[in-house]
Motif scaffolding. Structure first.
Motif, PDB file in Angstrom:
ATOM      1  N   PRO A 262      62.464 -81.756 -50.786  1.00 16.76           N
ATOM      2  CA  PRO A 262      61.303 -82.237 -51.287  1.00 16.76           C
ATOM      3  C   PRO A 262      61.276 -82.919 -52.540  1.00 16.76           C
ATOM      4  O   PRO A 262      62.128 -82.560 -53.346  1.00 16.76           O
ATOM      5  CB  PRO A 262      60.285 -81.158 -51.064  1.00 16.76           C
ATOM      6  CG  PRO A 262      61.128 -80.051 -51.217  1.00 16.76           C
ATOM      7  CD  PRO A 262      62.440 -80.057 -50.720  1.00 16.76           C
ATOM      8  N   PRO A 263      60.331 -83.513 -53.056  1.00 18.08           N
ATOM      9  CA  PRO A 263      60.041 -83.835 -54.478  1.00 18.08           C
ATOM     10  C   PRO A 263      59.971 -82.552 -55.377  1.00 18.08           C
ATOM     11  O   PRO A 263      59.747 -81.641 -54.896  1.00 18.08           O
ATOM     12  CB  PRO A 263      58.885 -84.583 -54.672  1.00 18.08           C
ATOM     13  CG  PRO A 263      58.744 -85.135 -53.165  1.00 18.08           C
ATOM     14  CD  PRO A 263      59.168 -83.954 -52.200  1.00 18.08           C
ATOM     15  N   PRO A 321      52.570 -88.619 -55.244  1.00 23.65           N
ATOM     16  CA  PRO A 321      52.667 -90.068 -54.844  1.00 23.65           C
ATOM     17  C   PRO A 321      53.723 -90.541 -53.651  1.00 23.65           C
ATOM     18  O   PRO A 321      53.959 -91.379 -53.272  1.00 23.65           O
ATOM     19  CB  PRO A 321      53.584 -90.734 -56.262  1.00 23.65           C
ATOM     20  CG  PRO A 321      54.212 -89.565 -56.825  1.00 23.65           C
ATOM     21  CD  PRO A 321      53.140 -88.263 -56.389  1.00 23.65           C
ATOM     22  N   ASP A 322      54.599 -89.495 -53.533  1.00 22.56           N
ATOM     23  CA  ASP A 322      55.744 -89.565 -52.506  1.00 22.56           C
ATOM     24  C   ASP A 322      55.064 -88.750 -51.198  1.00 22.56           C
ATOM     25  O   ASP A 322      54.358 -88.000 -51.405  1.00 22.56           O
ATOM     26  CB  ASP A 322      57.049 -88.889 -52.923  1.00 22.56           C
ATOM     27  CG  ASP A 322      57.645 -89.611 -54.077  1.00 22.56           C
ATOM     28  OD1 ASP A 322      57.367 -90.683 -53.994  1.00 22.56           O
ATOM     29  OD2 ASP A 322      58.354 -88.882 -54.758  1.00 22.56           O
ATOM     30  N   ASN A 323      55.555 -89.376 -50.072  1.00 27.25           N
ATOM     31  CA  ASN A 323      55.306 -88.491 -48.850  1.00 27.25           C
ATOM     32  C   ASN A 323      56.283 -87.611 -48.210  1.00 27.25           C
ATOM     33  O   ASN A 323      57.265 -88.178 -47.866  1.00 27.25           O
ATOM     34  CB  ASN A 323      54.707 -89.485 -47.895  1.00 27.25           C
ATOM     35  CG  ASN A 323      53.856 -89.048 -46.634  1.00 27.25           C
ATOM     36  OD1 ASN A 323      54.852 -88.032 -46.004  1.00 27.25           O
ATOM     37  ND2 ASN A 323      52.764 -89.617 -46.550  1.00 27.25           N
ATOM     38  N   SER A 367      60.102 -85.862 -42.497  1.00 31.41           N
ATOM     39  CA  SER A 367      60.361 -87.109 -43.013  1.00 31.41           C
ATOM     40  C   SER A 367      59.982 -87.104 -44.459  1.00 31.41           C
ATOM     41  O   SER A 367      59.290 -86.188 -44.842  1.00 31.41           O
ATOM     42  CB  SER A 367      59.556 -88.043 -42.108  1.00 31.41           C
ATOM     43  OG  SER A 367      58.148 -87.885 -42.468  1.00 31.41           O
ATOM     44  N   TYR A 368      60.588 -88.077 -45.229  1.00 32.30           N
ATOM     45  CA  TYR A 368      60.511 -88.197 -46.479  1.00 32.30           C
ATOM     46  C   TYR A 368      60.335 -89.753 -46.842  1.00 32.30           C
ATOM     47  O   TYR A 368      61.279 -90.569 -46.369  1.00 32.30           O
ATOM     48  CB  TYR A 368      61.592 -87.673 -47.571  1.00 32.30           C
ATOM     49  CG  TYR A 368      61.381 -87.652 -48.747  1.00 32.30           C
ATOM     50  CD1 TYR A 368      60.128 -87.769 -49.449  1.00 32.30           C
ATOM     51  CD2 TYR A 368      62.617 -87.913 -49.744  1.00 32.30           C
ATOM     52  CE1 TYR A 368      59.877 -87.733 -50.929  1.00 32.30           C
ATOM     53  CE2 TYR A 368      62.394 -87.967 -50.922  1.00 32.30           C
ATOM     54  CZ  TYR A 368      61.118 -87.965 -51.694  1.00 32.30           C
ATOM     55  OH  TYR A 368      61.104 -88.064 -53.022  1.00 32.30           O
ATOM     56  N   ARG A 369      59.341 -90.167 -47.548  1.00 27.38           N
ATOM     57  CA  ARG A 369      58.977 -91.459 -47.854  1.00 27.38           C
ATOM     58  C   ARG A 369      58.695 -91.530 -49.299  1.00 27.38           C
ATOM     59  O   ARG A 369      57.481 -91.263 -49.766  1.00 27.38           O
ATOM     60  CB  ARG A 369      58.110 -92.306 -47.172  1.00 27.38           C
ATOM     61  CG  ARG A 369      57.859 -93.742 -47.119  1.00 27.38           C
ATOM     62  CD  ARG A 369      56.979 -94.459 -46.367  1.00 27.38           C
ATOM     63  NE  ARG A 369      55.837 -94.154 -46.044  1.00 27.38           N
ATOM     64  CZ  ARG A 369      54.840 -94.185 -44.973  1.00 27.38           C
ATOM     65  NH1 ARG A 369      55.371 -95.094 -44.311  1.00 27.38           N
ATOM     66  NH2 ARG A 369      53.645 -93.713 -44.929  1.00 27.38           N
ATOM     67  N   PRO A 370      59.531 -92.008 -50.196  1.00 27.01           N
ATOM     68  CA  PRO A 370      59.180 -92.192 -51.528  1.00 27.01           C
ATOM     69  C   PRO A 370      58.270 -93.243 -51.682  1.00 27.01           C
ATOM     70  O   PRO A 370      57.925 -94.181 -50.991  1.00 27.01           O
ATOM     71  CB  PRO A 370      60.450 -92.492 -52.286  1.00 27.01           C
ATOM     72  CG  PRO A 370      61.772 -92.124 -51.269  1.00 27.01           C
ATOM     73  CD  PRO A 370      61.114 -92.225 -49.909  1.00 27.01           C
TER      74      PRO A 370
END
Length: 495
Positions: A262-263, A321-323, A367-370
């Motif tokens: 994760p971030p 800000p990221d998901n 899932s990861y979406r910057p």
């Protein structure tokens, strides 16, 4: 259409046929036929068509039949294998991208004749997997359960191999796109003998009456069964699913280190809102690179073990800000022993049972979406495992390896899935990975050190694993209860 032409010398043909026979021993299990059984094994060339042309494949078809059966009782072939050998040029014609691994599924039409009647038994969903080595022939030994055949009166039941369909899929844990599949439609080359076995059928309507020596009722003047007795083909019955999930809960700590991180600013994981206790079947193949073969893990033909799982035990998420979102589940899997035959150093046949000792299974999906970037889905199962060898025989002679012949230390198994093949632990799917087998220790008794033998023959990196997990049965997914047994991963290339 372009035809792939490959010159084969007889010596090369015999060598490749021998390779298939030895490899099928690893997959189908050891042991010779008893007096009541007959081993059928034959080699034939098959001409195959595919979307880009034609090629010739060498097939070694093996099965164990009963020497005799009673009328009305099923004739059930065992230890079935359809081995396919492709030369390097043929592999390149099918997969110019040079895949690292191939999995395959085979469907063979077997013609059954009894008197004047005939029927077709479909030996389908036979799975295989192998590493592709540049410049070397590819050997795929497809195995699996096949239908039984029942005839209604005495005589002879004759089995002959017919058309063959192959689906080959380029696989590997690092593929970024959906794996390509090539389908081959094959027929035996002209002049090839594809007879497999003849089973003597006894019982009512037999050719002779043991008491009088005369023709028995139900036979004509030729001694053959009368028409109308019938040939019944009974489809393969999958292994029974568990009636309910194990009552105990899996225990241990979740290892989410193999998941997409994760971030840095993401909050720590928190307990899941509604964790559910469930179970699912998972099975597949594990290759041994040094032996150029693979063995079935959690064999569906035997009593497979169920995976005991707590779904959504903890979660971690952030939206700005990221998901990033991740769901972690915990599971346990007590695998049954696998029994295999392999060739040590390419010439010494060794039969052994393999016990698997697994730590807790950590399952992470998410899932990861910057911000402003592309979404990446991930699915990973990670656990630690040890292997123990026992009941070892060399050329049929028992070899005492002691009670603690095992890998020197536990090793980590990491299996990854990619959407849409594997979305979450509830719906299941296909997973892949490569493992490194450590050195062996504790092998041998009476001062004899067998550690170097097994280390040299088995240990090392690059051992490919393919697993298929079926849907998970939970109190909220009762439509998936009891849990079903999935096909072996190579038998369903669309998944």
């Amino acid at each position: 259409m372009r035809r792939v032409t490959v010159e084969r010398r007889r010596a090369a043909r015999l060598a490749s046929a021998a390779a298939v026979v030895l490899l099928t021993g690893l997959l189908a299990g050891p042991g010779a036929a008893s007096e009541d059984e007959v081993d059928a094994a034959g080699t034939a060339d098959y001409d195959c068509r595919f979307a880009g042309g034609e090629l010739r494949a060498e097939a070694v078809i093996e099965a164990r039949f009963p020497a005799a059966a009673e009328a009305g009782s099923p004739i059930r072939p065992q230890a079935v294998s359809v081995g396919i050998t492709l030369d390097p040029e043929e592999v390149t014609a099918l997969f110019p991208e040079n895949p690292g691994h191939l999995t395959g599924t085979a469907a063979l039409s077997v013609e059954v004749a009894h008197g004047s009647e005939t029927a077709t038994a479909r030996w389908q969903d036979l799975g295989a997997g192998a590493e592709v080595r540049p410049g070397q022939p590819l050997v795929l030994a497809h195995t699996g359960p096949v239908p039984s055949v029942t005839v209604g009166s005495a005589g002879e039941a004759r089995f002959t191999a017919g058309r063959l369909t192959l689906a080959l899929t380029a696989t590997g844990p690092d593929r970024a796109e959906a794996p390509p599949t090539r389908t081959l439609d094959c027929a035996a080359a002209p002049g090839e003998d594809t007879r497999l076995a003849t089973v003597r059928v006894t019982g009512p309507g037999g050719p002779t009456d043991p008491a009088t020596g005369s023709e028995a009722p139900g036979t004509g003047p030729t001694g053959r069964p009368e028409d109308g007795d019938g040939i019944d083909v009974d489809p393969v019955r999958p292994a029974a699913g568990a009636e309910s999930c194990p009552p105990e809960l899996p225990t241990g700590e979740i290892d989410f280190s193999e998941a997409l991180p994760p971030p840095d600013y993401a909050p720590p994981p928190v307990p899941g809102r509604a964790p559910a206790h469930g179970c699912a079947y998972a099975l597949g193949y594990a290759s041994v690179r040094k032996l150029n073969g693979a063995m079935v893990i959690n064999d569906p033909e035997r009593q497979p073990a169920v995976t005991n799982v707590i779904v959504s035990l903890q979660t971690q998420s952030v939206t700005r800000p990221d998901n990033y979102s991740r769901i972690d589940s915990l599971a346990s899997l007590d695998l049954p022993d696998a029994e295999s035959t392999f060739l040590t150093f390419g010439f010494q046949p060794v039969t052994a049972k393999v016990s698997f000792e697994n730590g807790p299974l950590s399952i992470s999906t998410g899932s990861y979406r910057p911000a402003g970037g592309t979404r990446t889905d991930f699915a990973v199962i990670a656990f630690r495992q040890s292997l123990r060898l026992h009941d070892v025989k060399v050329n049929g002679t028992p070899l005492d390896v002691g009670p603690d012949c095992r890998t020197k230390e536990p090793f980590k198994v990491v299996l990854r899935g990619k959407a849409p093949e594997y979305a979450n632990v509830l719906t299941g799917g296909r997973l892949r990975g490569d493992i490194a087998i450590p050195e062996f220790s504790g092998c041998g008794t009476g001062g004899e050190d067998l550690d170097p033998l097994f280390t040299a023959a088995i240990s090392g990196p690059g051992n490919h694993v393919e697993f298929a997990q079926e849907k998970t049965c939970t109190p909220t997914t009762t439509a998936w209860c009891p849990p079903a047994v999935p096909p072996l991963p190579a038998t369903d290339p669309e998944r």
